[in-house]
Write a protein that holds these residues in place. Structure first.
Motif, PDB file in Angstrom:
ATOM      1  N   MET A 144       0.762  -1.324  -0.274  1.00 12.58           N
ATOM      2  CA  MET A 144      -0.065  -0.005   0.227  1.00 12.58           C
ATOM      3  C   MET A 144       1.026   1.525  -0.193  1.00 12.58           C
ATOM      4  O   MET A 144       1.015   2.453  -0.738  1.00 12.58           O
ATOM      5  CB  MET A 144      -0.490   0.138   0.982  1.00 12.58           C
ATOM      6  CG  MET A 144      -2.254   1.511   1.655  1.00 12.58           C
ATOM      7  SD  MET A 144      -2.857   0.904  -0.651  1.00 12.58           S
ATOM      8  CE  MET A 144      -3.833  -0.378  -0.017  1.00 12.58           C
ATOM      9  N   ILE A 145       2.122   1.096   0.820  1.00 11.31           N
ATOM     10  CA  ILE A 145       2.601   2.470   0.736  1.00 11.31           C
ATOM     11  C   ILE A 145       3.857   2.418  -0.710  1.00 11.31           C
ATOM     12  O   ILE A 145       3.227   3.266  -1.573  1.00 11.31           O
ATOM     13  CB  ILE A 145       3.623   2.094   1.870  1.00 11.31           C
ATOM     14  CG1 ILE A 145       3.544   2.420   2.902  1.00 11.31           C
ATOM     15  CG2 ILE A 145       4.788   3.331   1.647  1.00 11.31           C
ATOM     16  CD1 ILE A 145       4.749   1.656   4.062  1.00 11.31           C
ATOM     17  N   VAL A 146       3.961   1.359  -1.705  1.00  6.54           N
ATOM     18  CA  VAL A 146       4.195   1.640  -3.129  1.00  6.54           C
ATOM     19  C   VAL A 146       3.164   2.036  -3.801  1.00  6.54           C
ATOM     20  O   VAL A 146       3.266   3.296  -4.148  1.00  6.54           O
ATOM     21  CB  VAL A 146       4.725   0.308  -3.686  1.00  6.54           C
ATOM     22  CG1 VAL A 146       5.357   0.133  -5.093  1.00  6.54           C
ATOM     23  CG2 VAL A 146       6.238  -0.702  -2.644  1.00  6.54           C
ATOM     24  N   ALA A 147       1.909   1.855  -3.267  1.00  3.69           N
ATOM     25  CA  ALA A 147       0.782   2.741  -4.123  1.00  3.69           C
ATOM     26  C   ALA A 147       0.477   3.773  -4.353  1.00  3.69           C
ATOM     27  O   ALA A 147       0.407   4.513  -5.240  1.00  3.69           O
ATOM     28  CB  ALA A 147      -0.511   1.133  -3.907  1.00  3.69           C
ATOM     29  N   LEU A 148       0.921   4.395  -2.553  1.00  6.91           N
ATOM     30  CA  LEU A 148       1.126   5.675  -2.590  1.00  6.91           C
ATOM     31  C   LEU A 148       2.173   6.357  -3.333  1.00  6.91           C
ATOM     32  O   LEU A 148       1.788   7.338  -4.113  1.00  6.91           O
ATOM     33  CB  LEU A 148       0.906   5.825  -1.367  1.00  6.91           C
ATOM     34  CG  LEU A 148      -0.449   5.304  -0.346  1.00  6.91           C
ATOM     35  CD1 LEU A 148      -0.236   5.869   1.585  1.00  6.91           C
ATOM     36  CD2 LEU A 148      -1.657   5.699  -0.636  1.00  6.91           C
ATOM     37  N   LEU A 149       2.923   5.883  -3.597  1.00  4.90           N
ATOM     38  CA  LEU A 149       4.484   6.268  -4.386  1.00  4.90           C
ATOM     39  C   LEU A 149       4.429   6.314  -5.482  1.00  4.90           C
ATOM     40  O   LEU A 149       4.664   7.118  -5.846  1.00  4.90           O
ATOM     41  CB  LEU A 149       5.348   5.937  -3.518  1.00  4.90           C
ATOM     42  CG  LEU A 149       5.960   5.391  -2.023  1.00  4.90           C
ATOM     43  CD1 LEU A 149       7.264   5.138  -1.710  1.00  4.90           C
ATOM     44  CD2 LEU A 149       6.556   7.314  -2.310  1.00  4.90           C
ATOM     45  N   LEU A 150       3.613   5.287  -6.397  1.00  2.00           N
ATOM     46  CA  LEU A 150       3.343   5.348  -7.554  1.00  2.00           C
ATOM     47  C   LEU A 150       2.355   6.251  -7.586  1.00  2.00           C
ATOM     48  O   LEU A 150       2.297   6.689  -8.874  1.00  2.00           O
ATOM     49  CB  LEU A 150       3.413   3.870  -7.989  1.00  2.00           C
ATOM     50  CG  LEU A 150       4.729   2.713  -7.359  1.00  2.00           C
ATOM     51  CD1 LEU A 150       3.496   1.465  -8.169  1.00  2.00           C
ATOM     52  CD2 LEU A 150       4.868   3.268  -8.679  1.00  2.00           C
ATOM     53  N   ARG A 189       2.535  13.057 -10.516  1.00  2.25           N
ATOM     54  CA  ARG A 189       3.130  13.947 -10.802  1.00  2.25           C
ATOM     55  C   ARG A 189       3.565  14.379 -12.397  1.00  2.25           C
ATOM     56  O   ARG A 189       4.242  15.152 -13.064  1.00  2.25           O
ATOM     57  CB  ARG A 189       4.628  13.781 -10.329  1.00  2.25           C
ATOM     58  CG  ARG A 189       6.185  14.324 -10.357  1.00  2.25           C
ATOM     59  CD  ARG A 189       7.127  14.269  -9.558  1.00  2.25           C
ATOM     60  NE  ARG A 189       7.802  15.265 -10.219  1.00  2.25           N
ATOM     61  CZ  ARG A 189       8.809  14.647 -10.690  1.00  2.25           C
ATOM     62  NH1 ARG A 189       8.788  13.380 -11.547  1.00  2.25           N
ATOM     63  NH2 ARG A 189       9.968  15.589 -10.870  1.00  2.25           N
ATOM     64  N   ALA A 190       3.560  12.863 -13.146  1.00  2.00           N
ATOM     65  CA  ALA A 190       4.103  12.851 -15.092  1.00  2.00           C
ATOM     66  C   ALA A 190       3.048  13.140 -15.462  1.00  2.00           C
ATOM     67  O   ALA A 190       3.417  14.217 -16.362  1.00  2.00           O
ATOM     68  CB  ALA A 190       4.192  11.310 -14.661  1.00  2.00           C
ATOM     69  N   THR A 191       1.123  13.393 -14.415  1.00  2.00           N
ATOM     70  CA  THR A 191       0.469  13.451 -15.830  1.00  2.00           C
ATOM     71  C   THR A 191       0.569  15.430 -15.599  1.00  2.00           C
ATOM     72  O   THR A 191      -0.981  16.294 -16.528  1.00  2.00           O
ATOM     73  CB  THR A 191      -1.009  12.826 -15.383  1.00  2.00           C
ATOM     74  OG1 THR A 191      -1.206  12.925 -14.208  1.00  2.00           O
ATOM     75  CG2 THR A 191      -0.421  11.789 -16.154  1.00  2.00           C
ATOM     76  N   GLU A 251       5.814  16.111 -19.207  1.00  2.00           N
ATOM     77  CA  GLU A 251       5.257  15.800 -20.880  1.00  2.00           C
ATOM     78  C   GLU A 251       5.632  14.578 -20.501  1.00  2.00           C
ATOM     79  O   GLU A 251       6.177  13.916 -21.829  1.00  2.00           O
ATOM     80  CB  GLU A 251       6.952  16.304 -21.495  1.00  2.00           C
ATOM     81  CG  GLU A 251       5.907  18.342 -21.323  1.00  2.00           C
ATOM     82  CD  GLU A 251       4.578  18.357 -22.390  1.00  2.00           C
ATOM     83  OE1 GLU A 251       3.765  17.284 -22.912  1.00  2.00           O
ATOM     84  OE2 GLU A 251       4.472  19.695 -21.518  1.00  2.00           O
ATOM     85  N   THR A 252       5.042  13.809 -19.283  1.00  3.73           N
ATOM     86  CA  THR A 252       5.464  12.254 -19.168  1.00  3.73           C
ATOM     87  C   THR A 252       4.390  11.296 -20.902  1.00  3.73           C
ATOM     88  O   THR A 252       3.477  11.683 -20.706  1.00  3.73           O
ATOM     89  CB  THR A 252       4.982  11.926 -18.461  1.00  3.73           C
ATOM     90  OG1 THR A 252       6.159  11.967 -17.493  1.00  3.73           O
ATOM     91  CG2 THR A 252       5.352  10.339 -18.302  1.00  3.73           C
ATOM     92  N   PRO A 253       5.069  10.512 -21.498  1.00  6.48           N
ATOM     93  CA  PRO A 253       4.658   9.659 -22.872  1.00  6.48           C
ATOM     94  C   PRO A 253       3.646   9.104 -21.936  1.00  6.48           C
ATOM     95  O   PRO A 253       3.448   8.932 -20.725  1.00  6.48           O
ATOM     96  CB  PRO A 253       5.258   9.146 -23.333  1.00  6.48           C
ATOM     97  CG  PRO A 253       6.852   9.617 -23.339  1.00  6.48           C
ATOM     98  CD  PRO A 253       6.663  10.017 -21.520  1.00  6.48           C
TER      99      PRO A 253
END
Length: 354
Positions: free
Chosen positions: A8-14, A20-22, A26-28
């Motif tokens: 769940m911690i990993v999910a929050l980070l991702l 942030r990317a979107t 300009e992340t593809p």
């Protein structure tokens, strides 16, 4: 005190990385989708393994199977090919195949997941080897780093498959408490690694303004250039020296190497030769791959700039580099020194000789 399981911690980070990317970079879209898929998979694993929501257990392998397919298409789209092909959509049928296995042949789920993750991971490694790390659409200023990043992503996919094998073995030997620990260590680390690497500036490149006009819908000037220099077919027996003569006239004569957005694909289009012929010609004549050949010219230009008294940042930008990390790495590789030390030594040498 609220305690969250590792997935769940990993999910929050991702999830944070996806937002942030979107929103701010300009992340593809395919890399952003890969980030989101990794985040959703971590949530699913956490809910099933640690919160006892067994209703989602059948969904877990289906969502997992989407990750390697997304990674493969993102790899082709962002590193190998300049145009997406319709057959790439077939890879997104993998979750459908997994859903059929879940409903009709549940005994095959674990083996099928291993085959999918290992298959796509090995496919990326094979493609990298076949292209000798000369990736068509990555910036040449990044050197070998894009290939390294994709190689790590491929290994992370294979690592996820290893975790499934470990879980199967643990359950077969009666260690029913092991799956949660294995998922926390192997799968979570692999998913987090894939997520962070998706945002690396060495594989995330912003689209260049006017690039689609120049290469996909050519202007009148570009059409005339292509008529005068029609693309050569891959099976034509073009002498290596002829390719290098045209290459040096374009790269050195017109100083194309100073273009910070230069990629192998753009270089090959300007020359009118297939990618493989260009990279092979450079490798046979210079003993270097394309990025090392171009970056050597850039560093030589930077040295001339430093000799005139320009500061490091100005010399870096004037020589086709956008980031100091890439510039410092290539400068150290070619000269054996940092830009600052090289400039100081050059200044001392000039003063002594004067």
């Amino acid at each position: 005190m609220i305690v969250l399981p590792v997935p769940m911690i990993v999910a929050l980070l991702l999830g944070f990385l996806f937002l942030r990317a979107t929103l701010f970079t300009e992340t593809p879209r395919l890399l952003a989708a890969l980030l989101l898929a990794c985040a959703c998979q971590s949530v699913t694993v956490s809910v099933v393994q640690y919160y006892g929501v067994s209703e989602l257990r059948l969904l877990q392998p289906i969502t997992a199977s989407l990750i390697p397919a997304l990674a493969w298409v993102a790899f082709l789209d962002g590193a190998i090919r300049s145009q997406r092909k319709s057959r790439d959509l077939l890879h997104f049928l993998i979750p459908v195949v997994m859903a059929c296995a879940v409903l009709a042949f549940p005994v095959t789920i674990d083996a099928l997941l291993v085959v999918i993750f290992v298959g796509y991971g090995v496919a990326i490694l094979v493609m990298l080897h076949r292209h000798s790390d000369d990736l068509a659409n990555t910036l040449l200023a990044s050197g070998h780093f894009p290939a390294v990043i994709w190689r790590i992503i491929a290994i992370a996919l294979i690592t996820s498959a290893i975790s499934d094998i470990c879980i199967t073995l643990a359950l077969s030997y009666g260690y029913h408490g092991a799956p949660g620990l294995i998922l926390s260590v192997f799968s979570s680390v692999a998913l987090l690694m894939i997520g962070f690497l998706c945002l690396s500036p060495d594989i995330v490149t912003e689209p260049v303004e006017g690039d689609s006009d120049e290469y996909n819908t050519p202007s009148n000037a570009t059409r005339v250039h292509r008529q005068e220099n029609p693309p050569h077919k891959a099976n034509e027996d073009v002498p290596i020296h002829a390719i290098m003569e045209q290459l040096e006239a374009l790269v050195i004569g017109k100083k194309l190497y100073l273009d910070p957005d230069l990629t192998l694909a753009r270089l090959a289009r300007r020359l009118g030769f297939p990618l493989k012929q260009v990279s092979t010609a450079i490798n046979l004549v210079t003993g270097e791959n394309v990025s090392r050949y171009i970056n050597k010219l850039r560093i030589e230009h930077a040295c001339r700039e430093l000799e005139t008294g320009q500061n490091v940042t100005t010399a870096m930008l004037a020589s086709g580099f956008n980031t100091k990390s890439n510039f410092n790495r290539e400068f150290l590789r070619i000269t054996g020194s940092t830009p600052t030390k090289w400039q100081s030594h050059s200044t001392v040498t000039q003063q002594t000789s004067a």
